[in-house]
Design an enzyme around this catalytic site. Structure first.
Site, mmCIF file in Angstrom:
data_model
loop_
_atom_site.group_PDB
_atom_site.id
_atom_site.type_symbol
_atom_site.label_atom_id
_atom_site.label_comp_id
_atom_site.label_asym_id
_atom_site.label_seq_id
_atom_site.Cartn_x
_atom_site.Cartn_y
_atom_site.Cartn_z
ATOM 1 N N HIS A 119 105.229 24.686 124.278
ATOM 2 C CA HIS A 119 103.788 24.941 124.158
ATOM 3 C C HIS A 119 103.314 26.215 124.835
ATOM 4 O O HIS A 119 102.129 26.344 125.152
ATOM 5 C CB HIS A 119 102.968 23.751 124.715
ATOM 6 N N HIS A 147 104.276 23.861 118.662
ATOM 7 C CA HIS A 147 102.961 23.281 118.338
ATOM 8 C C HIS A 147 102.048 24.412 117.889
ATOM 9 O O HIS A 147 101.601 25.223 118.690
ATOM 10 C CB HIS A 147 102.369 22.570 119.557
ATOM 11 N N HIS A 162 104.354 15.980 112.775
ATOM 12 C CA HIS A 162 103.274 15.751 113.732
ATOM 13 C C HIS A 162 101.953 16.164 113.082
ATOM 14 O O HIS A 162 101.801 17.287 112.596
ATOM 15 C CB HIS A 162 103.561 16.585 114.980
ATOM 16 N N GLU A 199 103.702 10.789 116.248
ATOM 17 C CA GLU A 199 102.280 11.169 116.210
ATOM 18 C C GLU A 199 101.949 11.793 114.864
ATOM 19 O O GLU A 199 101.190 12.757 114.793
ATOM 20 C CB GLU A 199 101.937 12.155 117.333
ATOM 21 N N GLU A 213 95.437 9.996 115.452
ATOM 22 C CA GLU A 213 95.008 10.686 116.666
ATOM 23 C C GLU A 213 93.659 11.381 116.440
ATOM 24 O O GLU A 213 93.422 11.985 115.395
ATOM 25 C CB GLU A 213 96.085 11.701 117.056
ATOM 26 N N CYS A 271 92.597 14.059 117.694
ATOM 27 C CA CYS A 271 92.814 15.492 117.464
ATOM 28 C C CYS A 271 93.162 15.785 116.011
ATOM 29 O O CYS A 271 92.794 16.843 115.477
ATOM 30 C CB CYS A 271 93.963 16.012 118.335
ATOM 31 N N CYS A 301 94.603 15.768 125.261
ATOM 32 C CA CYS A 301 94.166 16.717 124.239
ATOM 33 C C CYS A 301 92.921 16.238 123.507
ATOM 34 O O CYS A 301 92.101 17.049 123.079
ATOM 35 C CB CYS A 301 95.284 16.964 123.245
ATOM 36 N N CYS A 302 92.805 14.912 123.341
ATOM 37 C CA CYS A 302 91.708 14.420 122.495
ATOM 38 C C CYS A 302 90.334 14.596 123.136
ATOM 39 O O CYS A 302 89.420 15.117 122.496
ATOM 40 C CB CYS A 302 91.960 12.978 122.089
#
Lengths: 614, 614
Positions: free
Chosen positions: B134, B184, B249, B301, B317, B319, B385-386
């Site tokens: 990341h 990502h 993902h 995910e 999710e 996000c 993250c959300c």
């Protein structure tokens, strides 16, 4: 197991004569009916010798019988409709004309009460030899006309004719007397009407006896001799209490069920209720068109096999649609369930209403759901039962609006106007309904009881409606325990003060209808309905399209536009075909009122690859 | 066949900063976001050492890195959201707090521009060795925050950090330099943003190069080593122009497609458009929940197999739902088609919005469509993250409302408020939108151009809407050639005078939704939607019901009631289960804001034997 249950009471109808219709939709229809249709039908009865037959039979003029043996009925039906028109608006010249015809009818009645111009003039020795010859069918319509005219004017002359005729039937037929299974039902429901106005129990009992005659092999005559018809054609194949499936001639079947629903209120025979429930499900779930039309086949003017619902060749006799309304109105009263009023509404705005032109002087006998452009209304028919049924159906349309329930009032149909209803406890309640229905789903109902008091008002939530708002104009939202849903109604049980106004807002979206998959004719097709109104694609207004050569996305949006100047004032739906062509949908009932052209209700469904799915 | 088409231009977005939202629905959300959520998230970033990591990396304080390697991104995302909040309402103390954090971030940046606290502190020798770590994902979020904060305040300090970081990437990676397939996605869309604000072409070109790196076997690191994940997990299995199916993902896939839709506007590479169209269809037709949720599986995910849409175990999710809105907004701009704005709307009112409590301080990471009562929002997550995505999604919600088209303006989302838009020809048009959307379908749009003139206004007809009315307040119905339907919009092309007001009335009925039959989890089930809002059954308010132990008729009517006092003001649907139990449906997005209990979106469908069929 049949049992007698005298608690089979149901709701009470509210006569149309107490319903003052104001809204443009029905008001215009009633005006045209009064100013055009009644006159047209009387003229036709005159020019086709239907009226003259009575004069000849009565020895008042020279001549012979002309036409078909059931033609008397058309005169009676026009009289019935004219009587209904008189109930809402006096018309001395129309009344004089009816009085003139009544004299002829009276003259045609034989001394023993027998009345049927055809037999009197053409075949007096063959009376009561062929049960298909509509002798009692004619008589039934006489009775209905007589009751109506008596109610309209208080004049007994025609009613006396009717009673003498019914007494004649009662003298000839019945337990220990002659058997009879009338080929075309009608007399049975008429006898209940005669009982209700005269109080003579023997009339409904004769009606019951006539119902009970069926299905026991008593049938004699032309129908029974034709192998392709046979007893099922006129519902003589099984005893009525054993009916499981709708069969045979559609109008006859509907008149039978209507009579059964009438008689059971007096007889309390629960086997009738069970039979009615069975055959209602069979009729409405497997043998009814989207328009409310029934009876797909020209061959028997009736039913064939389950899910046989062809569109172009649909027979769907106008009379059958009207008779579905008759029957379903009775079922609604019997069960207090809105699903029957849904069907009444379906006929009111579609199947039955399509039968008459906006001008009021042209008629469909046959009501297909698709036409390449060859099918049109005409001025009259050799067998003209449909125009004369419309003449008595339309002016009485207000009768479907309300009913008296055990604890108050049910609003069954939404139509702008006012009425005063005597509730079951004698309380008088005036109701003022303000709405642009069927074009708008908003209804304001002002409730004006003589005095404040607690009673229920039931508001039908139409089967096509998924979301509604109900509130009181003054108080806003109703409490959870003030408004409950029951059998298709919002039940408002509260104390009403004069002037309380209920606001009901029924969601009335454009709806894509799919047929059940068993109906082969509609596979891969969709139809569009908005509120109670089924829409169609007519060539007129869609000149760029060819018959069945376009498709419609099930998700296509439509601009909803009311066009006061078009087709007597209609809401049209403007959108596009899947091919991107502009498309205008107009109400099915209003089709064939412009230039000739194709018409389709069920259109090809476009596979919509554009849309996301879940 | 790929070709370069520099006419791939599409529509222009309208920044949320020019959209002044007034209506209660979003206004309340924005106020809670400002008064609660930003502070909550800053506090969490503080207490979890996320902010302190920068200070330590910058040598300003003693300590070591705490947490996970992608934790920098949460700080950036909160800064981005805070910057958005500042754009609509100044807040000196919030701005001071951001300035303080910016100093720490700046301090953490290494002299060559490298910035990632984890590697600086924990593993400086392992930089750029594992593409899953990341590094550029963090960097992408820094860039987005920097752009936002610059737009909000005009302060360049964070933007300069971002440019130095992007320049560092550009120095290390690119043609003839090192390969990189970021595990990502995020950097790619961020680089386009940086290009747009700086005008530096090399930034979008680096974004394009990073996209082009994928699918060529360059991936190295933890993902690629895990056989159950592999390159498809992070969309490194095929070159992006060859993408046919959504895989791996969910958030990563959506950020990738978002970046592709951004980059193609600069690159004009039609192969990207074709790939996006393919994968959009595959995503939305086979792999999207009714709520707009995507990615059913906890395991990755992300995505599994087509139509695998379990309800209780749905991962969905938050996000990913937000990222679906990002992507679909870009698709809408790219193609000028309302079907993409439909998905944005679906996320706005369902999948994404469900992620945050009405109180603004509790969050869902996982958004199932059914719960036995164990699933609840919490205050923070280890991987958070959300919450930090919601912080930047909500204050920018106004960006979805409008777009600038070639010849005028498109209204994409209905929300009460006003805006001034500079059209493509420079004309400034003020729009005042008055509506109670999403609870009502009526919208009044006052159009106030600086001077009268001819241009188009496009009004989206949402995919759930089948019937609409559009008129001008003054003139009434629009002419047939003034209003046409195109790609999901009513196009009003006419001369507008200041004050002309368009009245749009979208039918917003209660709708029974059926899943496509391939989705096994929903077989025999229906869901209820009204307008854009998906409803659910919560145990709270339905205490008499047990989880999945009731059924619903697909024809059941509902009382539509707005309850201002409930759940922040919601329209509820009151009806009955097929078993006759009272039933209240509430918006899915508002679930789990009261007592704990079960929740279901897809409920068992009762076979409705009562209803007539055609």
């Amino acid at each position: 197991m049949s049992k007698i249950d005298h608690s089979v009471k149901g709701w009470q109808g509210v006569p149309f004569s107490s319903v003052n219709i104001q809204g443009a939709f029905w008001r215009r229809r009633l005006e045209v009916l009064k100013s055009v249709t009644i006159g047209v039908c009387l003229d036709q009865c005159e020019s086709t010798h239907r009226i003259a037959n009575f004069a000849v039979a009565g020895g008042l003029t020279e001549g012979k019988f002309e036409g078909i043996y059931y033609n008397d009925s058309d005169v009676y039906k026009v009289l019935e409709g004219a009587a209904y028109a008189l109930m809402t608006e006096p018309d001395p010249s129309l009344e004089a004309e009816i009085d003139r015809i009544v004299e002829l009818i009276e003259a045609a009645q034989e001394s023993d009460g027998y009345l049927c111009a055809y037999f009197t003039l053409e075949a007096p020795d063959r009376k009561w030899t062929d049960m298909e010859k509509h002798e009692m069918y004619n008589g039934g319509h006489l009775i209905e006309a007589a009751v109506a005219y008596y109610q309209a004017t208080g004049k007994r002359r025609l009613l006396d004719v009717a009673c003498r005729l019914a007494d004649h039937y009662d003298a000839v037929f019945g337990p220990g007397k002659r058997h009879w299974a009338e080929g075309h039902e009608e007399i049975e429901l008429a006898l209940v009407k005669l009982y209700r106005i005269t109080g003579e129990e023997r009339y409904w009992k004769l009606g019951l006896w006539l119902l009970e005659e069926r299905g026991h092999g008593h049938g004699v005559g032309m129908i029974w001799d034709k192998p392709e018809w046979g007893p099922a054609y006129c519902q003589d194949d099984v005893p009525v209490r054993d009916i499981r499936e709708v069969k045979g001639h559609a109008v006859r079947a509907m008149y039978l069920y209507t009579a059964m629903a009438d008689v059971v209120l007096a007889s309390g025979d629960t086997a009738y209720v069970e039979a009615l429930d069975r055959v209602w499900a069979h009729t409405t779930e497997r043998n009814m068109y989207l328009t409310g039309g029934i009876g797909p086949s020209l061959h028997n003017e009736g039913f064939t096999s389950d899910y046989d619902l062809p569109n172009e060749s649909a027979y769907c006799e106008t009379c059958a649609a009207i008779a579905m309304a008759f029957w379903n109105h009775r079922m609604n009263l019997l069960h207090g369930d809105g699903k029957y009023a849904d069907i009444v509404e379906r006929e009111m705005f579609n199947g039955a209403l399509a039968g008459i032109s906006l001008s009021g002087d042209k008629f469909f006998y046959v009501n297909p759901l698709a036409s390449k452009g060859e099918h049109h209304r005409v001025e009259w028919f050799h067998t003209s039962c449909c125009p004369t049924n419309l003449v008595r159906f339309l002016p009485a349309i207000g009768q479907y609006a309300y009913a008296v329930t055990e604890n108050g009032i049910a609003v069954n149909q939404y139509m702008d106007g006012e009425t005063t209803i005597a509730a079951a406890d004698g309380r008088k309640v005036r109701l003022i309904q303000s709405t642009a229905y069927p074009w708008e789903g908003r209804i304001a109902l002002a409730v004006l009881p003589e005095q404040a008091g607690e009673f229920e008002i039931r508001l039908r939530v139409p089967g096509w409606c998924r979301g509604y708002r109900v509130s009181l104009q003054e108080e806003g939202r109703l409490g959870d325990n003030e408004a409950r849903l029951e059998k298709g109604y919002i039940v408002l049980n509260r104390k009403w003060s004069p002037g309380d106004t209920v606001l009901l807002d029924l969601d009335m979206p454009v709806e894509t209808v799919r047929s059940r998959p068993e109906a082969e004719a509609n596979r891969g097709r969709i139809a569009i309905q908005r509120g109670p109104v089924v829409y169609c694609v007519e060539q007129t207004g869609n000149e760029g399209l060819d018959y069945d050569a376009f498709a419609l996305s099930p998700h296509a949006p439509f601009a909803v536009e009311h066009r006061e100047e078009l087709l007597g004032g209609v809401t049209v739906l403007r959108g596009h075909t899947a091919e991107g062509m502009p498309l205008v949908l107009t109400p099915y009932y209003a089709w064939d009122n412009r230039e000739a052209g194709f018409m389709q209700v069920w259109v090809r469904e476009a596979e919509d690859r554009q849309l996301y799915r879940f």
